[in-house]
Enzyme design. Sequence first.
Site, mmCIF file in Angstrom:
data_model
loop_
_atom_site.group_PDB
_atom_site.id
_atom_site.type_symbol
_atom_site.label_atom_id
_atom_site.label_comp_id
_atom_site.label_asym_id
_atom_site.label_seq_id
_atom_site.Cartn_x
_atom_site.Cartn_y
_atom_site.Cartn_z
ATOM 1 N N HIS A 54 46.573 46.364 39.578
ATOM 2 C CA HIS A 54 46.509 45.648 39.623
ATOM 3 C C HIS A 54 47.070 44.489 40.131
ATOM 4 O O HIS A 54 46.631 43.049 39.786
ATOM 5 C CB HIS A 54 45.104 45.764 38.910
ATOM 6 C CG HIS A 54 46.118 44.702 37.278
ATOM 7 N ND1 HIS A 54 47.019 46.699 37.175
ATOM 8 C CD2 HIS A 54 46.443 43.929 36.532
ATOM 9 C CE1 HIS A 54 46.969 45.790 35.776
ATOM 10 N NE2 HIS A 54 47.370 44.369 35.669
HETATM 11 N N1 UDP Z 1 41.578 50.427 30.925
HETATM 12 C C1 UDP Z 1 40.301 50.836 30.162
HETATM 13 N N2 UDP Z 1 39.580 50.752 32.042
HETATM 14 C C2 UDP Z 1 40.085 51.050 32.606
HETATM 15 C C3 UDP Z 1 41.583 50.708 33.320
HETATM 16 C C4 UDP Z 1 42.284 50.107 32.494
HETATM 17 O O1 UDP Z 1 39.273 50.781 29.482
HETATM 18 O O2 UDP Z 1 38.954 50.950 33.685
HETATM 19 C C5 UDP Z 1 42.853 50.267 29.201
HETATM 20 C C6 UDP Z 1 43.433 50.423 29.703
HETATM 21 O O3 UDP Z 1 42.925 51.497 29.200
HETATM 22 C C7 UDP Z 1 45.046 50.005 28.946
HETATM 23 C C8 UDP Z 1 44.324 48.289 29.628
HETATM 24 O O4 UDP Z 1 42.836 48.261 29.954
HETATM 25 O O5 UDP Z 1 45.124 50.292 27.013
HETATM 26 C C9 UDP Z 1 45.105 47.952 30.098
HETATM 27 O O6 UDP Z 1 44.646 46.803 31.016
HETATM 28 P P1 UDP Z 1 45.776 46.463 32.121
HETATM 29 O O7 UDP Z 1 45.861 47.739 33.177
HETATM 30 O O8 UDP Z 1 44.402 45.349 33.196
HETATM 31 O O9 UDP Z 1 46.576 45.839 32.659
HETATM 32 P P2 UDP Z 1 48.180 45.709 31.193
HETATM 33 O O10 UDP Z 1 48.310 46.525 30.376
HETATM 34 O O11 UDP Z 1 48.755 45.901 33.272
HETATM 35 O O12 UDP Z 1 48.625 44.192 31.296
#
Ligand code: UDP
Length: 368
Positions: A197
């Site tokens: 993403h």
């Molecule tokens: N996550 C979720 N459902 C999904 C994909 C990710 O609950 O379909 C959770 C995952 O377990 C993690 C978090 O979202 O804890 C990560 O968020 P994201 O990838 O949007 O952002 P980043 O961590 O890169 O800032």
Amino acid sequence: MIFAVVGTRPEVIKMAPVILALRRRGLEVALVATGQHHDWLMMGAFLERFGLSIDYPQGHRLELGRRDLLGSFVEITAGLGTLIERHRPELVLAAGDTTTVVAAAFATRKGGSAFGHVESGLRAFCRQLPEEEHRICADAMADLAFAPTRIALANLERERVNGRVLLTGNPILDALRWQQPVTVPKERRAGILVTVHRQETVDDPVRLGKVLAALRALGQQESVLWPVHPRTRAKAREHGLDFPASVRAVEPLGHGEFLESLARARLVVTDSGGVQEEAAILGTPCVTVRRNTERPETIEAGVGLLAGIETAGILSAVRQILRDWEHFARPAPELYGDGRAGEHIAAACAEFLGERVDAGTLSRAAGK
Ligand code: UDP
């Protein structure tokens, strides 16, 4: 009063253990949502899962009018500024590296409150990444900098940030344990889970095309589940790119369901920060689809590989892990502390606020 500011799904996940620990200590915490993520799948479901509800803004529309980096920064800073002026919180907390976090840091410091940065000190050493600038600014302005790992702590010490720096562990471990995901024996693990993403991966049609080509090839050999982030879906549509038919592309999953899919998978392919961490905790080998990472501990611990964003590099990292799977499939929760990061952060906040009250009483007594 303490403001806990959240804008996106991962911020809710990392802030929830902190809010719950602060409230257990009897501290008054208001949950403030900035509207960066606003729908049920990306925000509401996560708040409900942790039994949280939004306190501010009350009765206001939660969706931002502008979605570009500068526009959303200005909008969130102004909105938080107004709330901070009205409610005068003693301390404002934000977690991670989004526009919400850097806006919270500016609005808080300009509004005269103290700022605490949860997940402080992460560095990818790449200034082209907006997230890196957000982290650097938020850390520079923090009165309390909560480092999740020893590497993050060392980064903050090297930069000699002004605030008080504490090694607390990462509340993502607390949140994961709270969800109690299933334990799946190694021999029953199957398939590949995907999340992609980040702006650097999906905004450029050529880069996204290369990642999609890798996923197409993987889907022809393994079962691939991809809960697609709304940003990725929108960008693919904008670029005229199709999702590979060989991959099961679904709506974003709730946290419990996502963790279960991660625990069942043989490996995960991701550019997500939180997913890299959760994969290491659950012992699911991780192929990080990036050129760099501010989470080097998983690579150093040998539970993941940094694959770059070329099709061949991604496929070769997946092959390497599958060849030597037993070696990579080792749970490494210790990378993120003792699972009580929320408690440690809450204790530091309570101490900090107590000192400020004492200092106020002393200076009033001294007639200052
Ligand atoms: N996550 C979720 N459902 C999904 C994909 C990710 O609950 O379909 C959770 C995952 O377990 C993690 C978090 O979202 O804890 C990560 O968020 P994201 O990838 O949007 O952002 P980043 O961590 O890169 O800032």
